[in-house]
Structures are given as C-alpha cells and as structure tokens.
Design a protein around this motif. Sequence first.
Motif, PDB file in Angstrom:
ATOM      1  N   TYR A   1       0.848  -1.188   0.000  1.00 19.09           N
ATOM      2  CA  TYR A   1       0.000   0.000   0.000  1.00 19.09           C
ATOM      3  C   TYR A   1       0.885   1.238   0.000  1.00 19.09           C
ATOM      4  CZ  TYR A   1      -4.276  -2.602   0.979  1.00 19.09           C
ATOM      5  OH  TYR A   1      -5.360  -3.443   0.901  1.00 19.09           O
TER       6      TYR A   1
ATOM      7  N   SER B   1       4.508  -3.443   8.900  1.00 14.07           N
ATOM      8  CA  SER B   1       4.946  -2.137   9.387  1.00 14.07           C
ATOM      9  C   SER B   1       4.805  -1.164   8.229  1.00 14.07           C
ATOM     10  CB  SER B   1       6.398  -2.173   9.901  1.00 14.07           C
ATOM     11  OG  SER B   1       7.268  -2.649   8.890  1.00 14.07           O
ATOM     12  N   SER B   2       5.193   0.078   8.449  1.00 13.56           N
ATOM     13  CA  SER B   2       5.138   1.070   7.387  1.00 13.56           C
ATOM     14  C   SER B   2       6.387   1.935   7.455  1.00 13.56           C
ATOM     15  CB  SER B   2       3.885   1.932   7.499  1.00 13.56           C
ATOM     16  OG  SER B   2       3.898   2.670   8.714  1.00 13.56           O
ATOM     17  N   SER B   3       6.615   2.640   6.352  1.00 16.91           N
ATOM     18  CA  SER B   3       7.799   3.490   6.282  1.00 16.91           C
ATOM     19  C   SER B   3       7.467   4.721   5.449  1.00 16.91           C
ATOM     20  CB  SER B   3       8.979   2.727   5.648  1.00 16.91           C
ATOM     21  OG  SER B   3      10.109   3.548   5.525  1.00 16.91           O
ATOM     22  N   THR B   4       7.975   5.865   5.856  1.00 19.41           N
ATOM     23  CA  THR B   4       7.772   7.099   5.119  1.00 19.41           C
ATOM     24  C   THR B   4       9.036   7.420   4.334  1.00 19.41           C
ATOM     25  OG1 THR B   4       6.247   7.937   6.787  1.00 19.41           O
ATOM     26  CG2 THR B   4       7.183   9.540   5.268  1.00 19.41           C
TER      27      THR B   4
ATOM     28  N   ALA C   1       3.266   0.777   3.172  1.00 20.86           N
ATOM     29  CA  ALA C   1       2.913  -0.270   4.148  1.00 20.86           C
ATOM     30  C   ALA C   1       2.887  -1.621   3.439  1.00 20.86           C
ATOM     31  CB  ALA C   1       1.557   0.015   4.776  1.00 20.86           C
TER      32      ALA C   1
ATOM     33  N   VAL D   1       3.864   7.216   2.239  1.00 19.42           N
ATOM     34  CA  VAL D   1       3.858   6.217   3.312  1.00 19.42           C
ATOM     35  C   VAL D   1       3.649   4.855   2.666  1.00 19.42           C
ATOM     36  CG1 VAL D   1       2.715   5.397   5.400  1.00 19.42           C
ATOM     37  CG2 VAL D   1       2.966   7.863   4.998  1.00 19.42           C
TER      38      VAL D   1
ATOM     39  N   ARG E   1      -0.605  -6.327   8.839  1.00 20.95           N
ATOM     40  CA  ARG E   1       0.292  -5.247   8.418  1.00 20.95           C
ATOM     41  C   ARG E   1       1.613  -5.420   9.153  1.00 20.95           C
ATOM     42  NH1 ARG E   1      -1.234   1.144   8.018  1.00 20.95           N
ATOM     43  NH2 ARG E   1       0.870   2.021   8.205  1.00 20.95           N
TER      44      ARG E   1
END
Length: 296
Positions: A230, A289-292, A274, A272, A287
């Motif tokens: 995503y 994790s996510s990263s910007t 994910a 962002v 999920r």
Amino acid sequence: MSAKHLAATARKVGYLGAGLALAVSAAVVAATPASAMTSTEAAAANATLSLLNRERAANHLPGLQMSSALISSARRHNLYMAKYNTMSHQLPGEPVFTTRISQAGVPWHHAAENIGWTTNRTSAGATGLETAMYNEVAPNNGHRLNILSSAVRYVGIDVYLDAAHGKLWLTEDFADASGPVPAQAAAAPAAHNPVGHIDAVTALAGHQLRVMGWSYDPDNKILSLHQDIYIDGRMCGRYFGPVQRPDVAAARHVGQWTGFNFTMTTTAGRHVVAVYAINVGLGQSVRLSSSTITVG
C-alpha cells in the motif's frame, strides 16, 4: 504410433481462504475402492515423477515432492475425463482446477495443471506424455512452464488406465503448498497470523521504490507468502517473488524462502509505504509495518 493429446493451464492468485472454499458447491467423484489407484497406475505415476524431477534438475531447479492431497485432486479429474471421454480442465458437474485443489485441502497461492492422454497404456505411455510436455517450444509451451516453475514445490501425479476407451489419462496438479496429510486433516485447523518485518524501503531512480523484508505464517513455515503493498493507503499490487533468507531460517526455524524484494513505480513526493503479509489458512493477513520515504 500411439495418440497423444495434451493441455495445460496455470493460475497465480491470492489464497481465497477457507470460508470461500467451503462455500463453493460442486459435485465431486467420491473416492471408492474401485476408483483407487492400482499398483500399475502408481508405478506409472512414480516413473513420471522421477522423470519430471530429472527435467527440473537439468534446469537447476529443486525436485517436487508428491502431495497426497494433490494426488486426490488429480485422481478425481482423471475419473471425470474418463467418464466423459474428453480432455478438458473442467467437465460438467466439476469445479475449475483451482477450486478442486482447494477442496482437497491445499492452501495454495500458485497452482497449475497439466493433463493429457495417450493410447499407450503403460508406464512408457505416461512418461512419453511427460517428455512431450517438457520438449515444448515457445510460445506453445504451457506444460513446460508448469514443469519448470520455480513457484511450485509439490505435485500430485495421477495415472488412470481407462479400459473402456483404451486410453491412459494423466493429470499433474502443481501447487506451492502440500495440503494436509491424513493425520493433520483430522486435527483442528490452526489459526495463526503471519509475522515479518520490513527491512528497508529505498527510493530509486525513475520514481521507483524498493521494498525489502521477510514474512512467514506459523501455520505453514515453509510456504513463501504473498505481500500486498500500500502506498498512501491505496493498494498498489500483490507481489510474490520469494528471496532466500538463511538468517531468518536459522533464527526462527522456518523455510529458506521467507524474504521479499519488490520494486514498484510511484509518483514523486513523500509517501507512506505499508506491507501486509497475506495469511495462509484460518488466520488474518497482517500489516507488518510502514515506512515514510521521499521519492525524487
């Protein structure tokens, strides 16, 4: 010379889940002593497996293991083809091959099927079909691509000697999961969720992103997972491309192919990203994790 006829198909999709698989209504041929594989048919199937794995070894691919669940799916299909004396991946009253494989208890992400028949009702007839499939040349090489797929690890090979029509029917069902063995089939299904981690999200030239990490499902620690990516809350694709991660395998006692490394194109700006690991069986996708990151 004996007659030989072949057909192949393959499909890659996300696992639909037990709920949908159970909701599908389709007639199947019940397993009975009369429909069980004979010793002659089993010998032909084993000879075909040996040949198939030699073909894979010649192309630097690991051998496939026989799956009892996939054999069951293949057997049912052979019985349908013999009943109608027709070579097809789907016959009247029969579900499509991907549903057949799911009904056999295989939680697949990648599934494929090769079918064929010959008037040579011997082991040589079965291996002759396999050789013909392997020797195909692009663009008409669907069987060969299934045989040499790096996405599958298990196969169910069934040979049916059809005395009524003077034919040998061959079905090969491929998948990336084996399905339950009899003892497991009687047990309550597990319902664990995947675990994993994003190791890095990197901006590349040309408005591209690279996402690297690992994931596995405790319900099947050998199976490589699909990942949904995503960007800014919108799904941009489902990816499958297993990468070897011996570090994860050693630390967590799981299979070697738990890694992922995907590259995708996006727009310039701050995003962002994910990653969701897609569940196997009765748990839920999670999920990781996510990263910007800023893309130039």
